[in-house]
Scaffold this motif. Structure first.
Motif, PDB file in Angstrom:
ATOM      1  N   LYS A 190      28.702  49.892  44.771  1.00  8.51           N
ATOM      2  CA  LYS A 190      28.143  49.786  43.459  1.00  8.51           C
ATOM      3  C   LYS A 190      26.859  49.302  43.079  1.00  8.51           C
ATOM      4  O   LYS A 190      25.835  49.243  42.149  1.00  8.51           O
ATOM      5  N   ASP A 210      33.085  50.563  43.402  1.00  5.21           N
ATOM      6  CA  ASP A 210      33.231  49.442  43.053  1.00  5.21           C
ATOM      7  C   ASP A 210      34.456  48.781  43.797  1.00  5.21           C
ATOM      8  O   ASP A 210      35.739  49.029  43.638  1.00  5.21           O
ATOM      9  N   ARG A 211      34.121  48.040  44.858  1.00  2.56           N
ATOM     10  CA  ARG A 211      35.354  47.658  45.798  1.00  2.56           C
ATOM     11  C   ARG A 211      36.245  46.822  45.233  1.00  2.56           C
ATOM     12  O   ARG A 211      37.552  46.252  45.804  1.00  2.56           O
ATOM     13  N   GLU A 212      35.957  46.279  44.067  1.00  2.32           N
ATOM     14  CA  GLU A 212      36.727  45.124  43.347  1.00  2.32           C
ATOM     15  C   GLU A 212      37.594  46.109  42.541  1.00  2.32           C
ATOM     16  O   GLU A 212      38.586  45.293  41.805  1.00  2.32           O
ATOM     17  N   ASN A 213      37.562  47.298  42.284  1.00  2.84           N
ATOM     18  CA  ASN A 213      38.197  48.014  41.167  1.00  2.84           C
ATOM     19  C   ASN A 213      38.921  49.289  41.945  1.00  2.84           C
ATOM     20  O   ASN A 213      38.402  50.185  42.224  1.00  2.84           O
ATOM     21  N   LEU A 214      40.198  48.716  42.456  1.00  2.00           N
ATOM     22  CA  LEU A 214      40.804  49.710  43.105  1.00  2.00           C
ATOM     23  C   LEU A 214      41.044  51.205  42.511  1.00  2.00           C
ATOM     24  O   LEU A 214      40.876  52.313  43.004  1.00  2.00           O
ATOM     25  N   ARG A 215      41.248  51.222  40.930  1.00  2.00           N
ATOM     26  CA  ARG A 215      41.534  52.686  40.437  1.00  2.00           C
ATOM     27  C   ARG A 215      40.111  53.298  40.297  1.00  2.00           C
ATOM     28  O   ARG A 215      40.077  54.598  40.689  1.00  2.00           O
ATOM     29  N   ALA A 216      39.250  52.662  40.329  1.00  2.00           N
ATOM     30  CA  ALA A 216      37.892  53.328  40.176  1.00  2.00           C
ATOM     31  C   ALA A 216      37.605  53.927  41.681  1.00  2.00           C
ATOM     32  O   ALA A 216      36.829  54.998  41.875  1.00  2.00           O
ATOM     33  N   SER A 217      37.740  53.147  42.794  1.00  2.00           N
ATOM     34  CA  SER A 217      37.723  53.368  44.226  1.00  2.00           C
ATOM     35  C   SER A 217      38.354  54.837  44.317  1.00  2.00           C
ATOM     36  O   SER A 217      37.857  55.707  45.353  1.00  2.00           O
ATOM     37  N   LYS A 242      39.318  56.992  42.338  1.00  2.00           N
ATOM     38  CA  LYS A 242      38.784  58.159  41.858  1.00  2.00           C
ATOM     39  C   LYS A 242      37.403  58.601  42.587  1.00  2.00           C
ATOM     40  O   LYS A 242      37.282  59.846  42.681  1.00  2.00           O
TER      41      LYS A 242
END
Length: 239
Positions: free
Chosen positions: A99, A120-127, A129
């Motif tokens: 990101k 974004d490796r710190e956002n599991l949900r976004a990852s 997706k």
């Protein structure tokens, strides 16, 4: 840094036109096809490569699957890795990138134009997706580049451990994996010189779904890394 400044000077007459074109594509991205934008980006990068004083040695393009929709899995040495892929892989591809790269001056606009997926490796949900979207697109015939190390290795032709999660997309899509060995690509920008250098890229034999379907993601990662390590060991001193 010296080679980057060298390239800027050599391409100064082209850069303003490129920036305007990139801006136009991003402003009207829904009015153009991915293939059109990729073609522009590829021609731009090939022109950059032609002025970089890098001798590119490419092997194994005949190993690339005829059917589109596969994972390109290279080791990661530095900034030149993407440039050598654009130089040698004729068919369009997308990539999953960090990101943070999307906010880098100029580079971020190029990545947006190419619609590369930012993770974004710190956002599991976004990852998740991003992984789901890449899986769907790969299933539909889009080639993807993902660096299994997750970040560049700063130890020349050595590698960091490949991450099993890299292969989640291709496992779910049931598509081939193409291991790619990059050799001496770190020399292009890491060595603070504009002297001519050699860089190698080897497209290894693809690993098809029937060959890896009984392996878990960690086992796949180890196998792909072993293939690349063997190729590097055999070719590191070739040029």
């Amino acid at each position: 840094m010296k080679r980057i400044l060298f390239l800027i000077i050599r391409l100064l007459y082209r850069i303003p036109g490129w920036l305007l074109k990139i801006r136009s594509y991003n402003k009207h991205i829904d009015e153009t096809t991915f293939e059109e934008r990729f073609d522009f980006g590829q021609k731009m990068i090939r022109k950059i490569n032609s002025k970089s004083r890098v001798r590119i040695h490419s092997f194994g393009q005949e190993n690339l699957p005829a059917e589109q929709g596969y994972l390109i899995a290279p080791n990661h040495q530095g900034l030149f890795d993407a440039l050598i892929l654009f130089e040698t892989h004729d068919k369009p591809f997308k990539a999953i990138v960090k990101k943070e790269l999307m906010s880098v001056f100029v580079l971020g606009n190029v990545l947006k134009m190419l619609q590369f997926e930012a993770m974004d490796r710190e956002n599991l949900r976004a990852s998740m997706k991003v992984i789901k979207k890449a899986t769907q697109e790969m299933s539909e015939g889009r080639n993807y580049v993902i660096f299994p190390e997750g970040t560049r290795c700063r130890q020349q032709n050595q590698m960091l451990e490949f991450k099993g999660g890299t292969f989640k997309t291709v496992i779910d899509a049931k598509k081939p994996i193409v291991p790619v060995a990059l050799i001496d690509c770190y020399k292009v920008f890491d060595n603070n010189t504009i002297a001519p250098v050699d860089a190698q890229i080897h497209y290894l034999k693809p690993i098809f779904y029937d060959e890896y379907k009984d392996m878990n993601s960690t086992e796949i990662a180890h196998y792909v890394q072993e293939c690349i390590e063997k190729c590097i060991a055999e070719n590191e001193n070739r040029f």
